[in-house]
Design a protein around this motif. Structure first.
Motif, PDB file in Angstrom:
ATOM      1  N   PHE B 589       0.812  -1.210   0.000  1.00 39.87           N
ATOM      2  CA  PHE B 589       0.000   0.000   0.000  1.00 39.87           C
ATOM      3  C   PHE B 589       0.850   1.267   0.000  1.00 39.87           C
ATOM      4  O   PHE B 589       0.327   2.355   0.219  1.00 39.87           O
ATOM      5  N   LEU B 635     -13.630   6.993  -7.782  1.00 35.88           N
ATOM      6  CA  LEU B 635     -12.361   6.771  -7.107  1.00 35.88           C
ATOM      7  C   LEU B 635     -11.411   6.002  -8.014  1.00 35.88           C
ATOM      8  O   LEU B 635     -10.239   5.891  -7.728  1.00 35.88           O
ATOM      9  N   GLY B 636     -11.927   5.493  -9.100  1.00 37.62           N
ATOM     10  CA  GLY B 636     -11.103   4.641  -9.944  1.00 37.62           C
ATOM     11  C   GLY B 636     -11.049   3.255  -9.348  1.00 37.62           C
ATOM     12  O   GLY B 636     -11.706   2.964  -8.370  1.00 37.62           O
ATOM     13  N   PRO B 637     -10.248   2.373  -9.948  1.00 34.81           N
ATOM     14  CA  PRO B 637     -10.193   0.999  -9.453  1.00 34.81           C
ATOM     15  C   PRO B 637      -9.493   0.923  -8.100  1.00 34.81           C
ATOM     16  O   PRO B 637      -8.489   1.595  -7.883  1.00 34.81           O
ATOM     17  N   THR B 638     -10.026   0.151  -7.215  1.00 29.83           N
ATOM     18  CA  THR B 638      -9.417  -0.045  -5.902  1.00 29.83           C
ATOM     19  C   THR B 638      -9.423  -1.532  -5.635  1.00 29.83           C
ATOM     20  O   THR B 638     -10.241  -2.029  -4.896  1.00 29.83           O
ATOM     21  N   ARG B 639      -8.505  -2.249  -6.228  1.00 32.85           N
ATOM     22  CA  ARG B 639      -8.644  -3.698  -6.230  1.00 32.85           C
ATOM     23  C   ARG B 639      -8.323  -4.355  -4.900  1.00 32.85           C
ATOM     24  O   ARG B 639      -8.784  -5.453  -4.631  1.00 32.85           O
ATOM     25  N   PHE B 640      -7.510  -3.748  -4.073  1.00 36.51           N
ATOM     26  CA  PHE B 640      -7.184  -4.392  -2.804  1.00 36.51           C
ATOM     27  C   PHE B 640      -8.176  -4.032  -1.708  1.00 36.51           C
ATOM     28  O   PHE B 640      -8.029  -4.427  -0.580  1.00 36.51           O
ATOM     29  N   LEU B 641      -9.158  -3.225  -2.063  1.00 35.28           N
ATOM     30  CA  LEU B 641     -10.126  -2.802  -1.064  1.00 35.28           C
ATOM     31  C   LEU B 641     -11.510  -3.281  -1.503  1.00 35.28           C
ATOM     32  O   LEU B 641     -11.829  -3.268  -2.679  1.00 35.28           O
ATOM     33  N   GLU B 685       0.188  -6.700 -13.042  1.00 31.52           N
ATOM     34  CA  GLU B 685       0.408  -6.015 -11.784  1.00 31.52           C
ATOM     35  C   GLU B 685       1.887  -5.700 -11.569  1.00 31.52           C
ATOM     36  O   GLU B 685       2.231  -4.698 -10.996  1.00 31.52           O
TER      37      GLU B 685
END
Lengths: 174, 688
Positions: B589, B635-641, B685
């Motif tokens: 993060f 917010l756009g992509p927030t893949r870990f959330l 990634e």
């Protein structure tokens, strides 16, 4: 209550006046010594600076998210968005909460600005069309028109385009 | 009975303790009195050991209160209040557990309860219908009859007749039938719905309503359902008014004579046996789902505000015993309210399971396999929206079980198994979540075939080795299918990754256990509700994140000996012989001021995407329930959330998507470069 009739007769769906019909009320705010304006119908409220929770792995101009009376909304640092230095926070720093329609539905966002000024009524003859800055230029896309009031020049922003334009793009990490 | 007595004694005690001030002798005496009553109750009834132990703790506090008639010791009083709190929650869980056990037990409910349930539904539906009928009648009276109005009335009486007939409520059936016959003539145009005929329909509506009220009372008191004396007169009137159009014989089909006992129907079929008296009539109200959702959301807010108040430093500093006690009562009431709110959205999985049973029968037929679907725990309740969301994944899994899991009859016979394959679908509560288990006694997963297929599809290098459970999880990789051919039932390879994704969207996870030749078991673990999760808040640098507790296995502070270093970096942890990769939240993060030495930090062992790993964080702050909110658009992509929550201090806390972190992050560790399940999504990634 000056000549603001065009705005009041408009439906909620089209808060942005179309070409040549830009006259209306604008919320003027300041960003690095330059004045900008947002169509008043897109401004939901103005709140003082609150704790912003940083969201990891997002674009740098996204400052984070805040709790707006139980609803979670993202906050955009408009300076960063425009490629300027990050907003140094002061007592006058505020978050303008804007609401606009996008292809994915109604979006509510906070916009971090240096200072809000006043609500301006701009008549049609006080607004000039956005000059062409060359194809693909940042400003040409975002600017609806240029307003003039008391010797000041105010860039009238199409906030929907400013905020939603980039967010769909894939994020580049690293 | 003992449970009820105990609960009331505890309630009384809790209330007394809340009202007590150390220097108020009278209130202290009340507490002593309540404790005395509690002691009697505990000793009289057969309570569980746990309850007795907690009660003893309360009695121990009583001794410390000091001599009778003197000011109580304030410290002892607050200890007592805590002990009572523990006793309360302990008693509540014991009281609830037998209910849960019966809820998940596989036996069918008795017929009597079924009938009572049906009558309850019949009553509420019919009353709704009668309300509609009244409205129509009133309109007809003012504006005259229309075809639509007559049709509406006809339908109401027709429905009442149908259900009443099914429930063997002869009196209501007869009345509804006779009214319907007359309305039928009005509908055909042979009679006109006006004047006397209109009045008699009014009367019939009123009569049905009266009879429904009597039925309700009869079922509630387990009494006989006697018919109204005026019924016969009304029936005669109805028949007479219909006779203008049709011959009397046709108008009164199967109408019982006044003396026949069939009219005064006894309620033996629907009244519960008095000995048990268990099946109470359950009243239901239909509520707009939006309102329920709104209510649940507001309760969620209340929970947050409550914890904001209780944890406010100002209050914690100045609190007197009274304030503290009131706050703990507030906490309890809030939790109860939350519980009730949650339950409003809960529906039993029975409907879903029955749908699956029907599906599996069709599937077996199509694939030419004999199978039996055994259901258990149908009464287990789940959030309504989750029941809807889980239907598709479950269907996919049953399809797979039928098509890939169960062998054809000949093959089963050769393997010495009964020709009829069995699929077990069960639901039960476990560890604060809901488990849906799908077990077949088929051939089990063919790990060699899975490996070969994965290599063939380029999901796996030729020399990679995987643990057995990692191989099993390969079936969740996108585009994966081992079926030799695509059949009508399954084999297109789009099933299982969709299943996994749907479950992740519900904060759930799935595990597989399989024994070759014996069968495969899929275990889906879901949170109790979508709206609220139990979370573990962890700190990393300045940031706070919430990990869903369902995904947390344990958290430890590792000693130096447990850590394995690779290329100068601590990358793995040896957890009691299990080598797990470590993921540094700070690196994932981009957190700058976090602890970098794992021996100074906390390793939270999380489970997701079918594997375990250690997440290195600075510290575990607290455990709390949070209301899940969407991060929203923009917010756009927030893949870990996976979402966010409002924390006790009003700030926003971010909820981690453990499945995504586990699926992605492991790939960066050299030891487990053969991660496959998440690989296609992970390649881009490549973060340094």
């Amino acid at each position: 209550m000056t000549k603001t009739a065009p705005i009041t007769t408009k439906g909620k769906e089209s808060p942005i006046p179309s070409n040549g019909d830009l006259a209306g009320k604008y919320m003027a705010f300041r960003l690095a010594n330059q004045d900008y304006g947002l169509a008043i119908l897109q401004v939901r409220e103005i709140i003082g600076l609150v704790d912003i929770t940083r969201v990891p792995c997002t674009d740098s101009f996204i400052r984070g998210v805040i709790n707006l009376r139980g609803k979670i909304i993202p906050v955009i640092d408009l300076r960063m968005k425009f490629g300027m230095e990050p907003c140094p926070t002061s007592e006058q720093t505020v978050i303008i909460v804007v609401q606009y329609a996008s292809t994915r539905g109604e979006i509510t966002q906070g916009v971090l600005v240096d200072q809000v000024q006043e609500v301006l009524s701009l008549e049609a003859d006080k607004i000039e069309p956005a000059p062409s800055f060359g194809a693909g230029s940042l400003s040409a896309d975002f600017i609806l028109g240029i307003g003039k009031a008391d010797q000041r020049v105010i860039f009238l922003l199409d906030i929907g385009r400013v905020l939603s334009g980039d967010e769909a793009k894939p994020r580049v990490l690293g | 009975m003992a449970v009820v007595l105990l609960e009331s004694a505890i309630e009384e005690l809790a209330a007394a303790v809340v009202m007590t001030e150390a220097n108020d002798r009278k209130s202290v005496d009340t507490v002593r009195h309540c404790l005395h009553r509690l002691r009697e109750t505990v000793h009289a009834g057969d309570q569980s050991d746990e309850v007795i132990a907690q009660a003893e703790a309360c009695f121990a506090c009583e001794k410390q209160l000091g001599p009778l008639g003197a000011d109580a010791d304030a410290l002892a009083l607050s200890e007592l209040s805590q002990a009572v709190g523990r006793l309360q929650s302990c008693a509540a869980t014991t009281a609830r557990s037998p209910k849960q056990a019966s809820a998940t037990s596989p036996e069918r409910v008795t017929r009597d309860e079924d009938t009572v349930g049906l009558i309850g539904e019949f009553l509420s539906e019919s009353e709704e219908g009668l309300g509609r009928a009244d409205q129509i009648l009133m309109n007809v009276e003012h504006e005259g009859a229309s075809a639509e109005a007559v049709n509406g009335l006809f339908r109401v009486f027709h429905t009442v007749k149908g259900v009443a007939g099914f429930l063997e409520l002869t009196a209501i059936t007869t009345l509804a039938h006779t009214t319907e016959t007359m309305l039928g003539c009005c509908r055909d145009g042979t009679l006109k719905l006006a004047d006397e005929r209109l009045n008699v329909v009014f009367d019939a509506t009123a009569m049905v309503r009266r009879m429904l009220a009597e039925l309700r009372a009869a079922v509630q008191d387990s009494a006989r359902f006697a018919t109204h004396e005026n019924l016969e007169g009304l029936l005669q009137r109805l028949r007479a008014l219909s006779e203008d159009a049709i011959p009397a014989v046709a108008a009164t089909p199967a109408a019982p004579s006044p003396t026949e006992p069939a009219v005064s129907v006894s309620c033996n079929s629907h009244s519960p046996p008095e000995a048990t008296g268990a099946s109470k009539l359950r009243e239901t109200v239909k509520i707009d789902l939006d309102r329920v959702d709104h209510l649940v959301a507001m309760v969620g807010e209340l929970v947050v505000v409550e914890s904001m108040v209780v944890n406010a430093p100002e209050i914690a500093k100045s609190a007197s015993a009274r304030v503290r006690n009131c706050l703990s009562q507030l906490t309890k009431v809030t939790r109860d309210l939350q519980d009730v709110g949650m339950r409003m959205r809960m529906v039993p999985v029975a409907n879903l399971f029955q749908k699956m049973a029907r599906m599996s029968r069709d599937l077996g037929h199509k694939s030419g396999k004999q199978l039996r679907l055994v259901l258990s725990g149908e009464a287990t309740e789940m959030d309504r929206s989750m029941v809807e969301q889980i239907a598709d994944p479950l269907l996919h899994m049953i399809r797979n079980a039928v098509d890939h899991g169960l062998e054809p009859p000949e093959e089963r016979r050769r393997a010495g198994k009964p020709e009829e394959g069995t699929i077990r679908l069960s639901a039960y509560h476990e560890g604060g979540g809901i488990v849906i288990e799908l077990a077949d006694n088929g051939r089990g997963l063919d790990r060699d075939a899975i490996l070969a297929k994965a290599r063939g599809q380029g999901l796996l290098g030729a020399n990679d080795t995987l643990s057995e459970s990692d191989i099993d999880m390969l079936i969740f990789a996108p585009g994966f299918s081992t079926a030799k051919q695509v059949t009508e039932v399954s084999g297109r390879g789009v099933g299982m990754d969709v299943v996994k994704r749907n479950l992740e969207a519900m904060h759930g996870r799935v595990t597989i256990s399989t024994t070759p030749g014996q069968g495969t078991t899929f275990k889906i673990v879901l949170p109790l509700t979508l709206a609220i999760i139990d979370g573990m808040m962890v700190a990393c640098g300045q940031d706070r994140y919430i990990i869903p507790t369902l995904s947390v296995v344990e958290s430890i502070r590792p000693s130096q000996g447990m850590l394995l270093t690779f290329a100068g970096q601590v990358e793995m942890i040896n957890l009691r012989g299990q080598i797990l990769p470590l993921v540094y939240l700070a690196r994932l993060f981009n957190i700058s001021d976090a602890k970098s030495d794992p021996t100074q930090a906390i390793v939270v062992i999380i489970e997701g995407a079918g594997r375990r790993l250690g997440l290195v964080v600075d510290e575990v702050v607290t455990q709390q329930q949070v209301v899940i909110k969407s991060l929203g658009l923009g917010l756009g992509p927030t893949r870990f959330l996976s979402g966010a929550a409002i924390l006790a201090d009003g700030r926003v806390g971010l909820i981690m998507n453990v499945e995504e972190i586990a699926g992605t992050a492991v790939e960066r560790c050299p030891s487990t470069a053969n991660d496959v399940a998440g690989a296609p999504a992970v390649l881009e990634e490549g973060r340094a």
